[in-house]
Scaffold this active site. Structure first.
Site, PDB file in Angstrom:
ATOM      1  CG  HIS A 185      89.192  64.267  88.191  1.00  0.00           C
ATOM      2  ND1 HIS A 185      88.218  64.021  89.130  1.00  0.00           N
ATOM      3  CD2 HIS A 185      88.631  65.097  87.285  1.00  0.00           C
ATOM      4  CE1 HIS A 185      87.121  64.678  88.816  1.00  0.00           C
ATOM      5  NE2 HIS A 185      87.341  65.332  87.700  1.00  0.00           N
ATOM      6  CB  CYS A 480      91.735  74.222  72.995  1.00  0.00           C
ATOM      7  SG  CYS A 480      90.026  73.727  72.643  1.00  0.00           S
TER       8      CYS A 480
END
Length: 551
Positions: A185, A480
């Site tokens: 995160h 991506c």
């Protein structure tokens, strides 16, 4: 020679400034004095959890993009009834109230860590919940960002979502963590905020408060006590990046490289447009349904997709069908627990247990594309075989979607890219999971973070293999994954034959600026150098030399 600390590159960019450490968390002990009234202590704990959950929710409402998603999920952790039941039991057993929270969090945190993958990542979030509840109970300030009149590089053992989501890039110049990984995160939010970050740097624990450092989030290196000349060089580099060119991505000799954004919400899409994305290379649809207890209807999904398509206008959008499963659980899918969820029923494999969810989603995507007129492509995650690629292309075609592709994130798909390419229109390489499966290394493990360094030559070789197989059928290839946001590695990807690059919106400027400084031939030379290198460090040095950035 300049002393340095090495870690793993997590968010590109460079910064110079003094180190400030994150304020420590409050400590509890079983020897703390227990409350005299058990019922009153339980009520006090319940109120503290409720307060902390409300604060996360309030932060989520103020945040945008992935920060909002992560904060909402953390708010749900703070409201978990099983966690509060464990705390009640500890208090009734005589444990002091604040320590009961510490014990309950440790109990569930160990269970999450044992599951591995994305679930292990939640253990860090749960620990942050516990520390904030304890601070609330003790009446002290929660652990958090230090106050400073001047900008600084923030150092920490690890950073919780509530810490990272509230960072001000004008104050926090860079992030340095002892633990964490390039797909944690911390890394995701740092990229979303445009803050350079280095993670998994165990030697950082020796850094004293206010030590001046140069933090290179592209190379994963922290230089200690730089010279005045080096400091001026870094400040000049940051100034050049701030003045980066706008417009379409292209190399110095005019080779077009469409620069696309990864989005998961309407706020992400708006930011992508604001920062000049030429389209969306990865629309993560699962983020729209994280808080759903029941399956969304086709009409509900159509409305959600259409809202984002309208924001993007006539820019092309590539939608990834649900990349959920037991490592990224969605309650309405009712999937059983698995021993090894990262290798379990997820992505396209969900259709083997609930094909209706896939068919409904494809119908909704097609309806939203028709409603808005946005050029839409659709791709499936976790595809390993030609049969799976053919199955998905047939179902998407039946739904009326004309451009169908698959993610290349399993080595088997890269090895058989020629066969997969015969069945679809495009590939999108997800380098995060591709690295995980290629090296057999959990992407959430700090101890294995070095294996997720995009400069590992085996990753480039696997991408080259996928591009070669795609070329047999004229299939276009994009990337991506996180590696596309590294300005120098983005040049290597172009040199390998990748045609589009998709990344966090705030990474677009750095990649656009780097491409504008090099020619296609330099990119090809950098790619060849990486493929010939023996180690990740050798690959980085060789690529920088080929790109003229070793001076």
């Amino acid at each position: 020679m300049t002393r340095e600390v090495r870690g793993v590159a997590a968010a590109p960019g460079i910064a110079v400034g003094p180190v400030k450490w994150l304020a420590p968390a409050p400590v509890t002990s079983r020897d703390d004095a227990p409350g005299s009234d058990v019922d009153a202590e339980i009520a006090r704990a319940e109120a503290a959890f409720e307060t902390v959950a409300a604060r996360y929710s309030a932060q989520a409402l103020e945040a945008k993009g992935p920060a909002a998603d992560i904060l909402f999920m953390t708010s749900a952790l703070a409201a978990d009834p099983a966690l509060l039941d464990q705390v009640r039991g500890e208090i009734r057993g005589g444990t002091p109230t604040a320590h009961a929270v510490t014990e309950a969090v440790a109990h569930f945190g160990a269970q999450l860590a044992a599951l591995g993958g994305m679930m292990a990542e939640r253990a860090s979030d749960l620990k942050d919940v516990g520390q904030r509840v304890v601070a609330e109970l003790l009446g002290v300030d929660p652990p958090g960002i230090p106050d400073s009149a001047t900008p600084f590089v923030l150092a920490a053992q690890d950073l919780a979502p509530a810490d990272t989501a509230t960072l001000d890039p004008a104050t926090v110049l860079g992030l340095l963590t002892v633990a964490g990984g390039p797909t944690s995160h911390t890394a995701i939010l740092a990229k979303a905020l445009g803050i350079p970050a280095v993670v998994a740097a165990p030697e950082a624990v020796s850094l004293a408060e206010d030590t001046e450092v140069v933090l290179d989030g592209t190379a994963g290196v922290v230089e200690l006590e730089p010279s005045a000349a080096r400091r001026e060089e870094v400040l000049a580099q940051r100034a050049r990046q701030a003045d980066a060119p706008t417009g379409p991505g292209r190399t110095a000799d005019g080779h077009a490289v469409p620069l696309l954004a990864n989005v998961g919400s309407a706020a992400d899409a708006a930011l992508a447009v604001e920062l000049g994305a030429e389209g969306v290379g990865l629309f993560r649809t699962e983020f729209l349904f994280l808080d759903r207890k029941s399956a969304p209807t086709v009409a509900e999904q159509t409305d959600q997709y259409a809202e984002i398509f309208r924001i993007l206008g006539d820019r092309p959008v590539t939608v990834r069908t649900l990349d959920a499963g037991s490592d990224k659980p969605l309650p309405f899918l009712n999937l059983p627990a698995e021993e090894n969820p990262a290798l379990g029923v997820r992505g396209l494999r969900l259709s083997s247990v609930d094909e209706g969810a896939l068919l409904d989603q494809l119908s909704a995507i097609a309806a939203a594309a028709t409603r808005t007129g946005t050029p839409v492509k659709v791709m499936a995650p976790m595809v390993a075989t030609a049969e799976e690629a053919g199955y998905f292309a047939a179902k998407a075609g039946a739904a009326g979607l004309q451009s169908r592709g698959v993610m290349i994130e399993i080595p088997a798909a890269a090895l058989r890219s020629e066969q997969l390419g015969a069945r679809v229109d495009f590939f999108s390489i997800g380098t995060n999971d591709l690295s995980q499966y290629l090296f057999g290394a959990d992407r959430m493990s700090s101890a294995l973070a070095a294996l997720h360094n995009p400069w590992q030559p085996a990753l480039a070789a696997t991408i080259a293999m996928a591009v070669s197989g795609a070329g047999r059928h004229g299939v276009k290839v994009g990337v991506c994954g996180e590696s596309a946001s590294h300005p120098e590695f983005a040049c290597v990807l172009v040199g390998l034959g990748v045609e589009t690059l998709s990344m966090a919106p705030r990474s677009l400027a750095g990649v656009r600026a780097q491409l504008a400084e090099v020619t296609l031939e330099q990119c090809k030379a950098a790619a060849a150098a990486v493929l010939s290198a023996a180690t990740a460090d050798d690959a980085l040095r060789a690529a920088r030399s080929a790109l003229g950035r070793d001076k």
